[in-house]
Design a protein around this motif. Sequence first.
Motif, short mmCIF file in Angstrom:
data_model
loop_
_atom_site.label_atom_id
_atom_site.label_comp_id
_atom_site.label_asym_id
_atom_site.label_seq_id
_atom_site.Cartn_x
_atom_site.Cartn_y
_atom_site.Cartn_z
N LEU A 123 -4.86 7.22 4.99
CA LEU A 123 -6.11 6.48 5.16
C LEU A 123 -7.20 7.03 4.24
O LEU A 123 -7.97 6.26 3.64
N GLU A 124 -7.23 8.35 4.08
CA GLU A 124 -8.20 8.95 3.16
C GLU A 124 -7.86 8.62 1.72
O GLU A 124 -8.75 8.28 0.92
N ARG A 125 -6.59 8.68 1.39
CA ARG A 125 -6.16 8.40 0.01
C ARG A 125 -6.52 6.98 -0.40
O ARG A 125 -6.89 6.73 -1.55
N PHE A 126 -6.45 6.05 0.53
CA PHE A 126 -6.73 4.65 0.21
C PHE A 126 -8.14 4.23 0.59
O PHE A 126 -8.43 3.05 0.69
N ASP A 127 -9.00 5.22 0.79
CA ASP A 127 -10.42 4.98 1.05
C ASP A 127 -10.62 4.08 2.27
O ASP A 127 -11.42 3.14 2.25
N LEU A 128 -9.90 4.39 3.34
CA LEU A 128 -9.98 3.58 4.55
C LEU A 128 -10.41 4.40 5.77
O LEU A 128 -10.37 3.90 6.89
N THR A 129 -10.82 5.64 5.54
CA THR A 129 -11.15 6.52 6.67
C THR A 129 -12.29 5.96 7.50
O THR A 129 -12.24 5.95 8.74
N SER A 140 -11.64 -6.69 4.65
CA SER A 140 -11.59 -7.63 3.54
C SER A 140 -10.14 -7.75 3.04
O SER A 140 -9.27 -6.96 3.43
N GLY A 141 -9.90 -8.75 2.18
CA GLY A 141 -8.55 -8.92 1.64
C GLY A 141 -8.06 -7.69 0.92
O GLY A 141 -6.90 -7.27 1.07
N GLY A 142 -8.93 -7.07 0.13
CA GLY A 142 -8.55 -5.87 -0.60
C GLY A 142 -8.25 -4.71 0.33
O GLY A 142 -7.30 -3.95 0.10
N MET A 143 -9.04 -4.56 1.39
CA MET A 143 -8.80 -3.48 2.35
C MET A 143 -7.47 -3.68 3.09
O MET A 143 -6.72 -2.73 3.30
N LYS A 144 -7.19 -4.94 3.45
CA LYS A 144 -5.92 -5.20 4.13
C LYS A 144 -4.74 -4.88 3.23
O LYS A 144 -3.72 -4.34 3.68
N ARG A 145 -4.88 -5.20 1.93
CA ARG A 145 -3.78 -4.93 1.00
C ARG A 145 -3.60 -3.43 0.84
O ARG A 145 -2.47 -2.93 0.75
N ARG A 146 -4.71 -2.67 0.77
CA ARG A 146 -4.60 -1.21 0.67
C ARG A 146 -3.95 -0.64 1.92
O ARG A 146 -3.11 0.26 1.84
N LEU A 147 -4.34 -1.16 3.08
CA LEU A 147 -3.73 -0.70 4.33
C LEU A 147 -2.25 -1.04 4.35
O LEU A 147 -1.41 -0.23 4.79
N ASP A 148 -1.90 -2.21 3.84
CA ASP A 148 -0.50 -2.64 3.80
C ASP A 148 0.34 -1.65 3.00
O ASP A 148 1.43 -1.25 3.42
N ILE A 149 -0.17 -1.25 1.84
CA ILE A 149 0.58 -0.30 1.01
C ILE A 149 0.59 1.08 1.64
O ILE A 149 1.60 1.80 1.61
N ALA A 150 -0.54 1.48 2.26
CA ALA A 150 -0.57 2.77 2.96
C ALA A 150 0.50 2.81 4.06
O ALA A 150 1.19 3.82 4.23
#
Length: 320
Positions: A123-129, A140-150
């Motif tokens: 979560l920290e690596r993908f700036d989602l903390t 947002s769409g970009g956040m969901k995609r980052r979470l998906d890959i995380a």
Amino acid sequence: MTDLAIAANGLRKSYGDKTVLDGIDIQVPAGTIFSLLGPNGAGKTTAVKILSTLISADPGTGGIHIGGHDLAADPQGVRAAIGVTGQFSAVDGLITGEENMLLMADLHHLPKAEGRRVAAELLERFDLTEAAKKPASTYSGGMKRRLDIAMTLVGDPRIIFLDEPTTGLDPRSRHTMWQIIRELVSDGVTVFLTTQYLEEADELADRIAVLHDGRIAAEGSAEQLKRLIPGGHVRLRFTDPDAYRSAASALREATRDDESLALQLPSGGSQSELRAILDRLDAAGIEADELTVHTPDLDDVFFALTGGADVTDQPKETVR
């Protein structure tokens, strides 16, 4: 680079009388990005589903090895080596980002403490903390995609399949995703990427295969593929009209632009071709004020290989 993370021979898949994959070969060296390009319905997602054990290939397919595991004999070994991010997000919007991550940790049978550590690190690596405690439906769409890959990375896979990972993202989010993919590869991960965005393949891929009508129409690096398509040329511009006329006389095959004092010669842009042109100018005692090399871009390659019967009827072009 000699170790293959993915090796598939004669990959075949049909649905009824519709042939989706007609005996394609795929070889992806470990630690590289391989991009499978093709129009909608070309079979990109089908290839990903077969290689990631989600569906079976048809009889007649040759051997498939993923991460050193024989897919037919050891599908569990393949599943343990890979991660998959599909076209459609696997994120559950009803729970938080952190809960999505912990759910993946449970599915990978990680001990509770380790699962929480891995989730927090990703979560920290993908700036989602900061968003970790919020429902994923608010992302947002970009956040969901980052979470998906995380979520895909929870099991620490060394081979990742990304099926059109940036579809629907805005340009800023797309560029962020590109940087994430580059960082994964710098860590030694192998990425199998499908995309409709030509710029994406051009930016990221070490090697690109263009899929059309169930077959690979061409394969190579972006630069190698661009050289397959005619239309490249060298443009010489002059400020001195006398020098321009002398150059036109020395290079009689050139197309003249008298208004701009410019000459254009067909060229693939190779060093030997450029040297030959400059040697002819030197021999005539002429110096151009400006030289530019124009090569076809990946758009030209894509449309030529997937839109023209005279091109696609030819055997596959492989550039080594």
